[in-house]
Motif scaffolding. Sequence first.
Motif, PDB file in Angstrom:
ATOM      1  N   PRO A 144       0.678  -1.071  -0.309  1.00  0.00           N
ATOM      2  CA  PRO A 144      -0.106  -0.020  -0.575  1.00  0.00           C
ATOM      3  C   PRO A 144       0.998   1.273   0.199  1.00  0.00           C
ATOM      4  O   PRO A 144       2.311   1.209  -0.069  1.00  0.00           O
ATOM      5  N   ASN A 145      -0.044   2.256  -0.793  1.00  0.00           N
ATOM      6  CA  ASN A 145       1.084   3.808  -0.459  1.00  0.00           C
ATOM      7  C   ASN A 145       1.934   3.924   0.807  1.00  0.00           C
ATOM      8  O   ASN A 145       0.867   3.628   2.332  1.00  0.00           O
ATOM      9  N   ASP A 189       1.046   1.195  23.611  1.00  0.00           N
ATOM     10  CA  ASP A 189      -0.426   0.793  23.116  1.00  0.00           C
ATOM     11  C   ASP A 189      -0.335   1.210  22.004  1.00  0.00           C
ATOM     12  O   ASP A 189      -1.817   0.973  21.089  1.00  0.00           O
ATOM     13  N   ARG A 190      -1.052   2.986  21.608  1.00  0.00           N
ATOM     14  CA  ARG A 190      -0.972   3.589  20.729  1.00  0.00           C
ATOM     15  C   ARG A 190      -0.267   3.063  19.260  1.00  0.00           C
ATOM     16  O   ARG A 190      -1.014   2.924  18.475  1.00  0.00           O
ATOM     17  N   SER A 191       0.344   3.006  19.494  1.00  0.00           N
ATOM     18  CA  SER A 191       1.119   1.955  17.452  1.00  0.00           C
ATOM     19  C   SER A 191       0.773   0.984  17.526  1.00  0.00           C
ATOM     20  O   SER A 191       0.654   1.483  16.299  1.00  0.00           O
ATOM     21  N   GLN A 192       0.217   0.644  18.305  1.00  0.00           N
ATOM     22  CA  GLN A 192      -0.367  -0.870  17.884  1.00  0.00           C
ATOM     23  C   GLN A 192      -1.574  -0.452  17.735  1.00  0.00           C
ATOM     24  O   GLN A 192      -2.101  -1.374  16.781  1.00  0.00           O
ATOM     25  N   GLU A 193      -2.433   0.102  18.232  1.00  0.00           N
ATOM     26  CA  GLU A 193      -3.685   0.683  17.585  1.00  0.00           C
ATOM     27  C   GLU A 193      -3.537   0.729  16.330  1.00  0.00           C
ATOM     28  O   GLU A 193      -4.259   0.681  15.183  1.00  0.00           O
ATOM     29  N   ASN A 208      -3.955  -2.167   9.150  1.00  0.00           N
ATOM     30  CA  ASN A 208      -4.652  -3.822   8.109  1.00  0.00           C
ATOM     31  C   ASN A 208      -3.541  -4.438   8.199  1.00  0.00           C
ATOM     32  O   ASN A 208      -2.610  -5.468   8.007  1.00  0.00           O
ATOM     33  N   GLY A 209      -3.032  -3.928   9.699  1.00  0.00           N
ATOM     34  CA  GLY A 209      -1.020  -4.640   9.551  1.00  0.00           C
ATOM     35  C   GLY A 209      -0.728  -4.755  11.691  1.00  0.00           C
ATOM     36  O   GLY A 209      -1.527  -4.374  12.323  1.00  0.00           O
ATOM     37  N   ARG A 213       2.416  -6.160   7.782  1.00  0.00           N
ATOM     38  CA  ARG A 213       1.997  -6.952   6.793  1.00  0.00           C
ATOM     39  C   ARG A 213       1.875  -7.773   5.379  1.00  0.00           C
ATOM     40  O   ARG A 213       3.450  -7.446   5.204  1.00  0.00           O
ATOM     41  N   ALA A 214       1.072  -8.555   5.439  1.00  0.00           N
ATOM     42  CA  ALA A 214       2.298  -9.323   4.270  1.00  0.00           C
ATOM     43  C   ALA A 214       1.594  -8.118   3.257  1.00  0.00           C
ATOM     44  O   ALA A 214       0.514  -7.347   2.838  1.00  0.00           O
ATOM     45  N   TRP A 215       2.661  -8.629   1.615  1.00  0.00           N
ATOM     46  CA  TRP A 215       2.188  -8.067   0.439  1.00  0.00           C
ATOM     47  C   TRP A 215       0.754  -8.154  -0.268  1.00  0.00           C
ATOM     48  O   TRP A 215       0.092  -9.279   0.294  1.00  0.00           O
TER      49      TRP A 215
END
Length: 237
Positions: A112-113, A133-137, A143-144, A233-235
């Motif tokens: 993704p971009n 915690d914010r970074s996880q959110e 979607n990663g 995330r996966a490509w």
Amino acid sequence: MFLILFIFTSLLFVFYTSITEEQSRLNNHVKELNSQLENNEQETNNNFTIEISHLRSNVKELTSQLKNYKEETDSGLKRNVSALKESVGNITDGLKKIKNENIQEASCTSCPNGWQLIKSNCYYFQDEGVSWDRSQEECEKRNGVIVILKDKAELDSLLPTIGYQRYWLGLRRDNKDINNWLWADGSRLTFSAWNTGEPNNEHNSEHCAEILGGPKSMNDRNCEANIGYICKRAWTC
């Protein structure tokens, strides 16, 4: 004169009788020879008949053997041809599968971009400082997941982009046992590259992990600190 005639007649009779006996003997001999010839001919014919019968039997047996051999050979050839066709089919299917996988792999190498393709995954580097915690959110919104390092090869592939920045890793202490570390997906820590003397849990408040630049760059830190983060995330195809 009468005597002479008598003698002559007697001689003729004896001669005739002798000739008759000889003729009879010769006739008997001829009959015997004819009988022998007939017996020999019959025996010869019988032998020929037996020999011909044997030859016919041998020919019939050879014909049967040839037929059986041909049937076995044809059956074996059919089995071999069938096995070869099956092997060729399997090879063809395998080649098609490899080709399709290569096509899919070639067509599934986009991210993704804002994401970077590194090796076989997409990574999002965010320098804006936020808590763990914010970074996880934020990673979940994209979607990663907050980055989980599987091995040294993955770490080495990220170091050039990390440079000397600080980024959160998806790694924090187990709430049930602070001496254990768990990745964000719940798996246990199997690979690590802690800096010298780390993790030290300074002030008993460093329960999350960050990464700095360098091969030994992992450090424990207070989860409320504001630093950048890396999402993974996966490509996409």
